[in-house]
Motif scaffolding. Sequence first.
Motif, PDB file in Angstrom:
ATOM      1  N   CYS A  63       0.860  -1.194   0.000  1.00  0.00           N
ATOM      2  CA  CYS A  63       0.000   0.000   0.000  1.00  0.00           C
ATOM      3  C   CYS A  63       0.892   1.239   0.000  1.00  0.00           C
ATOM      4  O   CYS A  63       2.004   1.195   0.519  1.00  0.00           O
ATOM      5  N   ALA A  74      -0.792  -3.296   6.240  1.00  0.00           N
ATOM      6  CA  ALA A  74      -0.291  -2.980   4.902  1.00  0.00           C
ATOM      7  C   ALA A  74       0.661  -1.794   4.934  1.00  0.00           C
ATOM      8  O   ALA A  74       0.712  -1.039   5.900  1.00  0.00           O
ATOM      9  N   GLY A 106      -6.994  -4.955  -0.692  1.00  0.00           N
ATOM     10  CA  GLY A 106      -5.549  -5.054  -0.510  1.00  0.00           C
ATOM     11  C   GLY A 106      -5.225  -4.838   0.959  1.00  0.00           C
ATOM     12  O   GLY A 106      -6.032  -5.194   1.824  1.00  0.00           O
ATOM     13  N   GLY A 107      -4.112  -4.151   1.219  1.00  0.00           N
ATOM     14  CA  GLY A 107      -3.337  -3.113   0.573  1.00  0.00           C
ATOM     15  C   GLY A 107      -4.103  -2.229  -0.415  1.00  0.00           C
ATOM     16  O   GLY A 107      -5.290  -2.051  -0.310  1.00  0.00           O
ATOM     17  N   ASN A 135      -8.022   3.282  -1.803  1.00  0.00           N
ATOM     18  CA  ASN A 135      -7.746   4.248  -0.727  1.00  0.00           C
ATOM     19  C   ASN A 135      -7.759   5.688  -1.243  1.00  0.00           C
ATOM     20  O   ASN A 135      -7.419   6.607  -0.513  1.00  0.00           O
ATOM     21  N   ARG A 175      -4.705   8.363   8.931  1.00  0.00           N
ATOM     22  CA  ARG A 175      -4.242   7.829   7.649  1.00  0.00           C
ATOM     23  C   ARG A 175      -2.923   8.436   7.160  1.00  0.00           C
ATOM     24  O   ARG A 175      -2.344   7.941   6.195  1.00  0.00           O
TER      25      ARG A 175
HETATM   26  S1  SF4 Z   1      -6.090   0.951   5.846  1.00  0.00           S
HETATM   27 FE1  SF4 Z   1      -6.133   0.686   3.624  1.00  0.00          FE
HETATM   28  S2  SF4 Z   1      -5.060   2.492   2.828  1.00  0.00           S
HETATM   29 FE2  SF4 Z   1      -4.535   2.300   4.988  1.00  0.00          FE
HETATM   30  S3  SF4 Z   1      -2.632   1.118   5.072  1.00  0.00           S
HETATM   31 FE3  SF4 Z   1      -4.332  -0.322   5.311  1.00  0.00          FE
HETATM   32  S4  SF4 Z   1      -4.758  -1.035   3.240  1.00  0.00           S
HETATM   33 FE4  SF4 Z   1      -3.554   0.848   3.037  1.00  0.00          FE
END
Ligand code: SF4
Length: 350
Positions: A63, A74, A106-107, A135, A175
């Motif tokens: 990610c 990720a 994912g990721g 994302n 985030r």
């Molecule tokens: S929450 Fe989603 S955007 Fe954030 S690190 Fe994890 S996979 Fe990536």
Amino acid sequence: MIKSLHKRESELANTKRQLEILSNGIFKNGELPKFKDKISETHLFPLRPKTLEILQINLGYMCNQTCAHCHVDAGPDRKEIMTKETMQQCLSFIKKTNAHTLDLTGGAPEMNPNFRWFVEEVSKEGITDFIVRSNLTIMLANKKYHDLPEFFKKYNIHVISSMPHWTRGKTDKQRGDGVFDKSIQVLKKLNEVGYGMPNSNLKLDLVYNPSGAFLPANQSALEKDFKKALMDDFGIQFHNLFAITNLPISRFLDYLIASENYEDYMYALVEAYNPLAVTNVMCTNTISVGYDGFLYDCDFNQMLNLKVANKVNHISEYEEESLQNRNIVISQHCYGCTAGAGSSCQGNVI
Ligand code: SF4
Ligand code: SF4
């Protein structure tokens, strides 16, 4: 940017350690009931699948972000990626299944080098609801991703994106710095190509998850607040908001322990336990496929390396009938799916 638990060589990178924490302490000394005992009170143990409706495929743990509460652990330092061979095995299954929804996650699934090929191939199979969990910021991370809104539109992809809050501070805290502004930029671009507009078939949904050790507020109230704030401040529109409870695994478990909130959070989940939610938890209608093709009852079990309890446990030998006869693997993290109105990748379950 923070590093993944794996990169930090944290003890929680070991899924067995996470499961030990979830089985010991307050659950071992009887302060709180184990999930198995709780659902047994209403004769819901063993938890069993119903009709398969959703196939969720994880294309890899890589990610461009490293969000504080990520249950996948990720990040840019994760190299696990689904190969084209495994994607082909998934495709063979998709051709046979009656599941109406395909959910790519994912990721950042877009970072898989075969992502576009896979989307193109899957789109030939007539899946009713073809979801990509994006994302958002990935679409600005590199020039090669800039045309993703148009690509998604071409294949009628249903885009579901995390957006923990309508304010910069709360979003960036969870985030990463700059994520809010980039997310807004991408949401505007998605609106421009038709995503999220009233009466548009191009579905754009957002996912909210709490930024600390508390449960989400009412989903429809949150949706109203999000819609008003994003429209008033940025002119952005979207369809639905899904409120998701953070499950006590991976980086969120790390956060709970580090902030000394673990026990209080587990108490809050158990106190909010709702037996009505148990009958609709997502493992009852979903199969999760890991990047290496192994099968799990859900994305959370995948991250705890709890494979399906079935003789067939890999996509290459997938038999829908045999999987329908399995018992779902549960542990105390499952309380996260049964608190209040319940929680799943599609938000509330009741
Ligand atoms: S929450 Fe989603 S955007 Fe954030 S690190 Fe994890 S996979 Fe990536
Ligand atoms: S964590 Fe997974 S297995 Fe447990 S209740 Fe939720 S969806 Fe089902």
